[in-house]
Enzyme design. Sequence first.
Site, PDB file in Angstrom:
ATOM      1  N   GLY A  85       0.856  -1.182   0.000  1.00 25.33           N
ATOM      2  CA  GLY A  85       0.000   0.000   0.000  1.00 25.33           C
ATOM      3  C   GLY A  85       0.885   1.222   0.000  1.00 25.33           C
ATOM      4  N   SER A 117       5.948  -5.195  -0.912  1.00 32.63           N
ATOM      5  CA  SER A 117       5.952  -3.800  -1.355  1.00 32.63           C
ATOM      6  C   SER A 117       6.236  -2.851  -0.190  1.00 32.63           C
ATOM      7  CB  SER A 117       4.611  -3.489  -2.037  1.00 32.63           C
ATOM      8  OG  SER A 117       4.620  -2.232  -2.651  1.00 32.63           O
ATOM      9  N   ALA A 118       5.241  -2.127   0.314  1.00 29.52           N
ATOM     10  CA  ALA A 118       5.472  -1.222   1.437  1.00 29.52           C
ATOM     11  C   ALA A 118       6.010  -1.971   2.649  1.00 29.52           C
ATOM     12  CB  ALA A 118       4.183  -0.492   1.799  1.00 29.52           C
ATOM     13  N   HIS A 154       9.046  -3.127  -6.965  1.00 26.79           N
ATOM     14  CA  HIS A 154       8.416  -2.784  -8.246  1.00 26.79           C
ATOM     15  C   HIS A 154       9.405  -2.099  -9.193  1.00 26.79           C
ATOM     16  CE1 HIS A 154       4.544  -3.464  -6.196  1.00 26.79           C
ATOM     17  NE2 HIS A 154       4.939  -2.620  -5.266  1.00 26.79           N
ATOM     18  N   GLU A 189       9.104  -6.893 -10.476  1.00 26.03           N
ATOM     19  CA  GLU A 189       7.848  -7.557 -10.166  1.00 26.03           C
ATOM     20  C   GLU A 189       8.007  -9.077 -10.238  1.00 26.03           C
ATOM     21  OE1 GLU A 189       4.361  -5.096 -10.085  1.00 26.03           O
ATOM     22  OE2 GLU A 189       6.145  -5.186  -8.814  1.00 26.03           O
TER      23      GLU A 189
END
Length: 242
Positions: A85, A117-118, A154, A189
């Site tokens: 997020g 991710s985050a 990413h 990714e």
Amino acid sequence: MELLLLSNSRSPGQPMLAHAAEALVKFVAGRRVTFLPYALADHSEYAEAVAGALGRYEIEMTGLHTSTDPIADVRSAEVLFLGGGNTFRLLRALQSLRLVEPIRDAALAGAGYLGASAGTNMACPTLRTTNDMPIVEPGSFQTLDLIPFQINPHYLDPDPASTHMGETREERLLQFLEENDVPVLGLREGSWLLVTGDGKASLGGPHSARLFERGREPLELPAGAELSSLLASEPRFDTPSH
């Protein structure tokens, strides 16, 4: 310390977490997952989606947002999963809930740390190599410091045909290195970093990664590369003067 740091939680055409299912199941190894949904605004909806994704592999999950004592539950967690997020929102929530030190202590004491991710950004020393817009202002940029180098999830390669006039991801990371002498691992990714309890690190997934270091040309790392040497990094960050 055991870390599984995913570049992303969703891959095109696949259910959530399916691209890393084999590594995920092996990492969790029957332990219960405590999920921290604070990088998105709707905690309940996010936790429900992750519970469904983990349930496909018979992994049990509890959302920390439902806890009456989140600090105690972090300290007793078997596996902590920090989802993706907005990185700034996630860090501010951890700071507000006084969870930064308990999460770090739990991971160092043997709880598995799973990030996407985050959540992967949170394992680094700071959030300075996130891709996110600062939609909120955390108290500081300091994150969990579980690894001594930075990750850029990413990671996108420059597109020679693009007419976009802003900086490429590579240019932004090189600008980071102008101010900070810290390795940055660009995770494409579908890729992830695995750190095992014996102090070894390796690149997982089908793709190569890109390593950025001050004074060197970016280095392409093949899928499956051994990255344990990065765990011995001695980062030097720019410190604001007052």
